[in-house]
Scaffold this active site. Structure first.
Site, PDB file in Angstrom:
ATOM      1  N   GLY A  11       3.469  11.231  -8.293  1.00 15.03           N
ATOM      2  CA  GLY A  11       4.358  10.212  -8.838  1.00 15.03           C
ATOM      3  C   GLY A  11       5.124   9.433  -7.774  1.00 15.03           C
ATOM      4  O   GLY A  11       5.133   9.800  -6.595  1.00 15.03           O
ATOM      5  N   THR A  35      -8.749 -15.765   2.811  1.00 13.81           N
ATOM      6  CA  THR A  35      -7.304 -16.043   2.905  1.00 13.81           C
ATOM      7  C   THR A  35      -6.545 -14.725   3.045  1.00 13.81           C
ATOM      8  O   THR A  35      -5.897 -14.262   2.103  1.00 13.81           O
ATOM      9  CB  THR A  35      -6.796 -16.779   1.639  1.00 13.81           C
ATOM     10  OG1 THR A  35      -7.207 -16.015   0.489  1.00 13.81           O
ATOM     11  CG2 THR A  35      -7.370 -18.179   1.527  1.00 13.81           C
ATOM     12  N   HIS A  74      -6.325  -5.955  -2.282  1.00 12.70           N
ATOM     13  CA  HIS A  74      -7.105  -6.145  -1.055  1.00 12.70           C
ATOM     14  C   HIS A  74      -7.354  -7.622  -0.765  1.00 12.70           C
ATOM     15  O   HIS A  74      -8.213  -7.954   0.039  1.00 12.70           O
ATOM     16  CB  HIS A  74      -8.423  -5.355  -1.128  1.00 12.70           C
ATOM     17  CG  HIS A  74      -8.225  -3.871  -1.028  1.00 12.70           C
ATOM     18  ND1 HIS A  74      -9.251  -2.953  -1.122  1.00 12.70           N
ATOM     19  CD2 HIS A  74      -7.096  -3.129  -0.843  1.00 12.70           C
ATOM     20  CE1 HIS A  74      -8.771  -1.716  -1.001  1.00 12.70           C
ATOM     21  NE2 HIS A  74      -7.467  -1.793  -0.844  1.00 12.70           N
ATOM     22  N   THR A  75      -6.611  -8.480  -1.385  1.00 14.46           N
ATOM     23  CA  THR A  75      -6.562  -9.895  -1.015  1.00 14.46           C
ATOM     24  C   THR A  75      -5.673 -10.106   0.207  1.00 14.46           C
ATOM     25  O   THR A  75      -5.601 -11.202   0.767  1.00 14.46           O
ATOM     26  CB  THR A  75      -6.047 -10.762  -2.197  1.00 14.46           C
ATOM     27  OG1 THR A  75      -5.983 -12.128  -1.776  1.00 14.46           O
ATOM     28  CG2 THR A  75      -4.649 -10.345  -2.646  1.00 14.46           C
ATOM     29  N   ARG A 121       0.817  -1.216   0.000  1.00 16.39           N
ATOM     30  CA  ARG A 121       0.000   0.000   0.000  1.00 16.39           C
ATOM     31  C   ARG A 121       0.853   1.270   0.000  1.00 16.39           C
ATOM     32  O   ARG A 121       0.465   2.284  -0.608  1.00 16.39           O
ATOM     33  CB  ARG A 121      -0.926  -0.025   1.225  1.00 16.39           C
ATOM     34  CG  ARG A 121      -1.941   1.104   1.253  1.00 16.39           C
ATOM     35  CD  ARG A 121      -3.006   0.840   2.297  1.00 16.39           C
ATOM     36  NE  ARG A 121      -4.020   1.885   2.309  1.00 16.39           N
ATOM     37  CZ  ARG A 121      -4.287   2.648   3.368  1.00 16.39           C
ATOM     38  NH1 ARG A 121      -3.611   2.479   4.502  1.00 16.39           N
ATOM     39  NH2 ARG A 121      -5.221   3.563   3.302  1.00 16.39           N
ATOM     40  N   HIS A 176       0.251   4.541  -2.413  1.00 16.63           N
ATOM     41  CA  HIS A 176       0.032   5.912  -1.929  1.00 16.63           C
ATOM     42  C   HIS A 176       1.182   6.838  -2.310  1.00 16.63           C
ATOM     43  O   HIS A 176       0.984   8.044  -2.463  1.00 16.63           O
ATOM     44  CB  HIS A 176      -0.205   5.915  -0.416  1.00 16.63           C
ATOM     45  CG  HIS A 176      -1.590   5.482  -0.035  1.00 16.63           C
ATOM     46  ND1 HIS A 176      -2.272   5.986   1.041  1.00 16.63           N
ATOM     47  CD2 HIS A 176      -2.434   4.601  -0.623  1.00 16.63           C
ATOM     48  CE1 HIS A 176      -3.468   5.424   1.113  1.00 16.63           C
ATOM     49  NE2 HIS A 176      -3.590   4.561   0.116  1.00 16.63           N
ATOM     50  N   ASP A 177       2.376   6.289  -2.468  1.00 18.30           N
ATOM     51  CA  ASP A 177       3.490   7.109  -2.955  1.00 18.30           C
ATOM     52  C   ASP A 177       3.229   7.512  -4.411  1.00 18.30           C
ATOM     53  O   ASP A 177       3.304   8.691  -4.771  1.00 18.30           O
ATOM     54  CB  ASP A 177       4.807   6.319  -2.847  1.00 18.30           C
ATOM     55  CG  ASP A 177       6.021   7.166  -3.206  1.00 18.30           C
ATOM     56  OD1 ASP A 177       5.953   8.413  -3.040  1.00 18.30           O
ATOM     57  OD2 ASP A 177       7.038   6.607  -3.654  1.00 18.30           O
ATOM     58  N   PRO A 191      -8.362   7.692  -3.997  1.00 16.19           N
ATOM     59  CA  PRO A 191      -9.813   7.608  -3.826  1.00 16.19           C
ATOM     60  C   PRO A 191     -10.192   7.111  -2.431  1.00 16.19           C
ATOM     61  O   PRO A 191      -9.533   6.219  -1.894  1.00 16.19           O
ATOM     62  CB  PRO A 191     -10.246   6.601  -4.899  1.00 16.19           C
ATOM     63  CG  PRO A 191      -9.017   5.847  -5.251  1.00 16.19           C
ATOM     64  CD  PRO A 191      -7.854   6.739  -4.988  1.00 16.19           C
ATOM     65  N   ASP A 196      -9.697  -9.573   3.026  1.00 16.74           N
ATOM     66  CA  ASP A 196     -10.138 -10.817   2.378  1.00 16.74           C
ATOM     67  C   ASP A 196     -10.403 -11.828   3.484  1.00 16.74           C
ATOM     68  O   ASP A 196      -9.457 -12.390   4.036  1.00 16.74           O
ATOM     69  CB  ASP A 196      -9.052 -11.319   1.417  1.00 16.74           C
ATOM     70  CG  ASP A 196      -9.298 -12.742   0.936  1.00 16.74           C
ATOM     71  OD1 ASP A 196     -10.378 -13.303   1.201  1.00 16.74           O
ATOM     72  OD2 ASP A 196      -8.386 -13.300   0.294  1.00 16.74           O
ATOM     73  N   ASP A 223      -4.020 -14.130  -3.482  1.00 13.52           N
ATOM     74  CA  ASP A 223      -4.740 -14.976  -4.442  1.00 13.52           C
ATOM     75  C   ASP A 223      -5.932 -14.209  -5.003  1.00 13.52           C
ATOM     76  O   ASP A 223      -6.054 -12.997  -4.777  1.00 13.52           O
ATOM     77  CB  ASP A 223      -5.174 -16.278  -3.756  1.00 13.52           C
ATOM     78  CG  ASP A 223      -5.996 -15.996  -2.495  1.00 13.52           C
ATOM     79  OD1 ASP A 223      -6.625 -14.915  -2.403  1.00 13.52           O
ATOM     80  OD2 ASP A 223      -6.002 -16.850  -1.589  1.00 13.52           O
ATOM     81  N   ASN A 273      -3.870   8.679   4.950  1.00 17.20           N
ATOM     82  CA  ASN A 273      -2.641   8.091   5.485  1.00 17.20           C
ATOM     83  C   ASN A 273      -2.556   8.040   7.004  1.00 17.20           C
ATOM     84  O   ASN A 273      -1.974   7.117   7.576  1.00 17.20           O
ATOM     85  CB  ASN A 273      -1.428   8.873   4.963  1.00 17.20           C
ATOM     86  CG  ASN A 273      -1.298   8.805   3.451  1.00 17.20           C
ATOM     87  OD1 ASN A 273      -1.839   7.895   2.823  1.00 17.20           O
ATOM     88  ND2 ASN A 273      -0.596   9.764   2.867  1.00 17.20           N
ATOM     89  N   SER A 302       7.898  10.486  -1.711  1.00 19.84           N
ATOM     90  CA  SER A 302       7.396  11.618  -0.916  1.00 19.84           C
ATOM     91  C   SER A 302       6.606  11.159   0.303  1.00 19.84           C
ATOM     92  O   SER A 302       6.618  11.820   1.341  1.00 19.84           O
ATOM     93  CB  SER A 302       6.540  12.546  -1.783  1.00 19.84           C
ATOM     94  OG  SER A 302       5.493  11.814  -2.390  1.00 19.84           O
TER      95      SER A 302
END
Ligand code: HEM
Ligand SMILES: *[C@@H]1O[C@H](CO)[C@@H](O)[C@H](O)[C@H]1NC(C)=O
Length: 326
Positions: free
Chosen positions: A76, A249, A198-199, A66, A70-71, A168, A246, A254, A98, A80
């Site tokens: 870009g 698992t 988000h697994t 993550r 977010h970086d 978002p 998730d 996966d 954050n 940062s």
């Protein structure tokens, strides 16, 4: 005769393709072998720290992945997000997406000092985050890809930019998700594939509370089970209670995330938006049925995300410490 003319046309084709990428600007300035001469052991150094951090706490793999996202989404992939606030500059760490949420900064510090010990002053923090994201995925059983390198580090970070909605929020509509990714040069397909991150990892009660109490496109038993650890009333320490993204698992990279969506068991409102009768339903279905398709599209999209507006050449710097500019 026929052979040599097809060779000529092949050469011409390659040249035209090359010019197209050059003019198009999508020609990446990053390369897989950027540190081959100056720091051949960078991958070994990064992975040794990631491997032990993920072995100690599997969630850390999600946290590191993550960080790269977010970086890259705020001006870009320039490291940062790693900069601490200073008296004169408020950085990204306290921005809404954050604060009390991003994790893994200590692991990045540990990687950086290991890398500095093998090749001082060579490898940027932005590249370290990109490699750590890939290694996190691999350590949790996901796909491998060749990380492109050569990013340099920003000298500043902007609280306002991180708060501007470029990342978002979890109550986003499908349209907003599509548009926020499009603004970063990422397609709807990239967005759906990247959401498969988000697994792994966890989220706080405060970001899924409205969904488990108010949404109607949620499995009712799933909602009930999540309500037990996340009370309706906000403003208590329980806001920080976490649930796995998730539920099947949580520590394995996966495609079960997509199966959960089909069963109306996405944790975040934004997760379930991907399978809610809209244009992305078919992609969710195909990833839920095809782990290979998910893995290969995820890897492609990660490389694309990692190419986002890097600082190269004489722009930026190679930070000595990831938390502050030199
Ligand atoms: C599609 C839009 C996305 C939204 C709205 C979103 C939102 C969120 C939210 C709200 C959380 C929980 C934060 C918290 O409770 O503190 C989270 C966690 C996470 N996100 Fe996303 N995310 C999105 C895309 C992505 C992408 C593209 C990646 C990586 C490629 C990613 C990787 C993760 C991971 C691994 C976690 C768990 C982190 C941990 O356990 O520390 N997300 N996301
Ligand atoms: C659910 O919707 C109601 C009515 O709009 C609102 O007052 C409440 O804050 C929402 N969230 C939760 C967790 O109940």
């Amino acid at each position: 005769m026929a052979l040599s003319s097809s060779k000529v046309s092949l050469n011409l084709f390659c040249f035209v393709l090359f010019m197209f990428f050059l003019i198009d600007g999508s020609f990446s300035q990053l390369s897989e072998n950027f540190y081959a001469k100056k720091c051949p052991n960078v991958f070994k150094a990064v992975n040794s720290v990631v491997h032990s951090a993920v072995a100690r706490e599997p969630r850390m793999g999600g946290s590191l992945l993550r960080l790269h996202f977010h970086d890259c989404f705020v001006n870009g992939c320039d490291g940062s997000v790693l900069l601490d606030d200073t008296p004169s500059n408020k950085g990204e760490k306290t921005a809404l997406p954050n604060k009390d949420s991003l994790r893994g900064f200590e692991v990045i510090d540990a990687i950086k000092s290991k890398v500095e010990s093998v090749c001082p002053g060579v490898v940027s923090c932005a590249d370290i985050v990109a490699i750590a994201a890939r290694d996190s995925v691999v350590n949790l059983g996901g796909p491998f890809w060749k990380v492109k390198l050569g990013r340099r580090d920003s000298k500043t970070a902007s609280l306002n930019d991180a708060n501007s909605g470029v990342i978002p929020p979890p109550f986003s509509t499908l349209n907003n998700l599509i548009n926020r990714f499009k603004a970063q040069g990422l397609s709807t397909k990239d967005m759906v594939a990247l959401s498969g991150a988000h697994t792994i990892g966890k989220a706080r009660c405060t970001v899924y509370r409205d969904r488990i109490y108010n949404d109607t496109n949620i499995d009712s038993l799933f909602a009930k089970s999540r309500q037990r650890n996340c009370p309706r009333k906000s403003g208590t320490i329980k806001d920080n209670n976490v649930a796995v993204l998730d539920f099947k698992t949580p520590n394995h990279f996966d495609n079960l995330y997509y199966k959960n969506l089909i069963n109306k068991k996405g944790l975040l409102h934004s997760d379930q938006e991907l399978f809610n009768g809209g244009s992305t339903d078919s992609l969710v279905k195909s990833y839920s049925n095809n782990q290979n398709a998910f893995e290969s599209d995820f890897a492609i999209a990660m490389i694309k995300m990692g190419n986002n507006k890097p600082l190269t050449g004489s722009n930026g710097e190679i930070r000595k410490q990831c938390r502050r500019a030199n």
